[in-house]
Scaffold this motif. Structure first.
Motif, PDB file in Angstrom:
ATOM      1  N   ALA A   1      38.879  48.093  47.649  1.00 47.23           N
ATOM      2  CA  ALA A   1      39.699  48.918  47.151  1.00 47.23           C
ATOM      3  C   ALA A   1      41.188  48.552  47.434  1.00 47.23           C
ATOM      4  CB  ALA A   1      40.524  50.444  47.541  1.00 47.23           C
TER       5      ALA A   1
ATOM      6  N   SER B   1      44.899  47.395  47.525  1.00 52.73           N
ATOM      7  CA  SER B   1      45.634  48.393  48.101  1.00 52.73           C
ATOM      8  C   SER B   1      47.239  49.369  46.599  1.00 52.73           C
ATOM      9  CB  SER B   1      46.818  47.409  48.904  1.00 52.73           C
ATOM     10  OG  SER B   1      47.876  46.627  47.877  1.00 52.73           O
TER      11      SER B   1
ATOM     12  N   GLN C   1      50.528  52.588  54.301  1.00 48.39           N
ATOM     13  CA  GLN C   1      49.608  52.793  53.431  1.00 48.39           C
ATOM     14  C   GLN C   1      48.065  51.726  53.006  1.00 48.39           C
ATOM     15  OE1 GLN C   1      48.365  55.328  50.891  1.00 48.39           O
ATOM     16  NE2 GLN C   1      47.206  53.698  49.661  1.00 48.39           N
TER      17      GLN C   1
ATOM     18  N   GLN D   1      43.888  53.215  54.260  1.00 45.84           N
ATOM     19  CA  GLN D   1      42.588  52.727  53.480  1.00 45.84           C
ATOM     20  C   GLN D   1      41.633  51.939  54.538  1.00 45.84           C
ATOM     21  OE1 GLN D   1      45.461  51.673  50.379  1.00 45.84           O
ATOM     22  NE2 GLN D   1      43.578  51.717  49.479  1.00 45.84           N
TER      23      GLN D   1
ATOM     24  N   GLN E   1      38.303  51.394  53.479  1.00 42.07           N
ATOM     25  CA  GLN E   1      38.332  50.552  52.576  1.00 42.07           C
ATOM     26  C   GLN E   1      38.422  48.793  53.132  1.00 42.07           C
ATOM     27  OE1 GLN E   1      40.513  52.377  50.737  1.00 42.07           O
ATOM     28  NE2 GLN E   1      39.395  53.752  49.362  1.00 42.07           N
TER      29      GLN E   1
ATOM     30  N   VAL F   1      40.506  46.313  51.938  1.00 42.93           N
ATOM     31  CA  VAL F   1      41.660  46.389  50.733  1.00 42.93           C
ATOM     32  C   VAL F   1      41.665  45.234  50.351  1.00 42.93           C
ATOM     33  CG1 VAL F   1      43.815  46.851  50.684  1.00 42.93           C
ATOM     34  CG2 VAL F   1      42.553  48.140  52.416  1.00 42.93           C
TER      35      VAL F   1
END
Length: 192
Positions: A33, A35, A88, A92, A97, A99
């Motif tokens: 995913a 950032s 953030q 994640q 995830q 990142v």
């Protein structure tokens, strides 16, 4: 399980975005995913807050810089900031995830320094400056003087390659994709 961080940096025209997009689209099993960065510019077109970027005012951006809330940031033009919020990225990672960062070389070095072994930094390198110039000219999207600026910047960025964990030379795109995939798979599979 907490995710990991994969940092990609490269000079413009090396195929970095093509490789990243292929990994994310064709290899969902990697649970990659992007950032989501912050910017002080206004949304463009259909961009939505919290999807493409977090849109904040230049004043708020400066306050967050003072409060050391960014992993990395850059003021591209006066009051036009881009940056990655630590909070953030942590959200994640905690969500499991892996990142992905698509950042300039200085940002890549800073993120790696902050996260250490939790992150793997990959530098996508052109086979040569001449080949990079050929690719940029072949794109036919930039004026000759812009290409000259990109080449000058690329020569500077190439001096950072040895600060990255891994280097992928994009001579043949399919091979570079395979090399990047193997690096990411191996890194995600390793225990911390």
């Amino acid at each position: 399980m907490r995710g990991k961080l994969i940092i990609f940096s490269a000079p413009s025209g090396t195929g970095k975005s093509t490789i990243i997009n292929w990994l994310m689209k064709e290899h969902e099993e990697l649970n990659l995913a992007f950032s989501i960065s912050c910017t002080s510019r206004a949304p463009r077109g259909t961009e939505q807050n919290g999807v493409e970027y977090f849109f904040i005012s230049p004043e708020e951006f400066k306050m967050r810089i003072e409060d050391d809330e960014f992993l990395e940031y850059e003021e591209v033009y006066t009051d036009r900031f881009y940056g990655t919020l630590k909070s953030q990225v942590e959200r994640q990672l905690e969500a499991g995830q892996n990142v992905v960062f698509d950042v300039d070389v200085k940002g890549g070095v800073n993120i790696k320094k902050h996260y250490g072994d939790e992150a793997m930094s990959i530098f996508i390198q052109p086979p040569s400056i001449d080949e990079l110039r050929r690719r940029l000219e072949h794109r036919a999207t930039d004026a000759p003087e812009v290409i000259d600026q990109r080449i000058a910047r690329a020569e500077f960025e190439l001096t950072f390659a040895d600060k990255f964990d891994k280097i992928v030379i994009n001579d043949k795109l399919e091979q570079a994709k395979a090399d990047a995939l193997k690096l990411v798979q191996d890194f995600i599979a390793t225990e911390r």
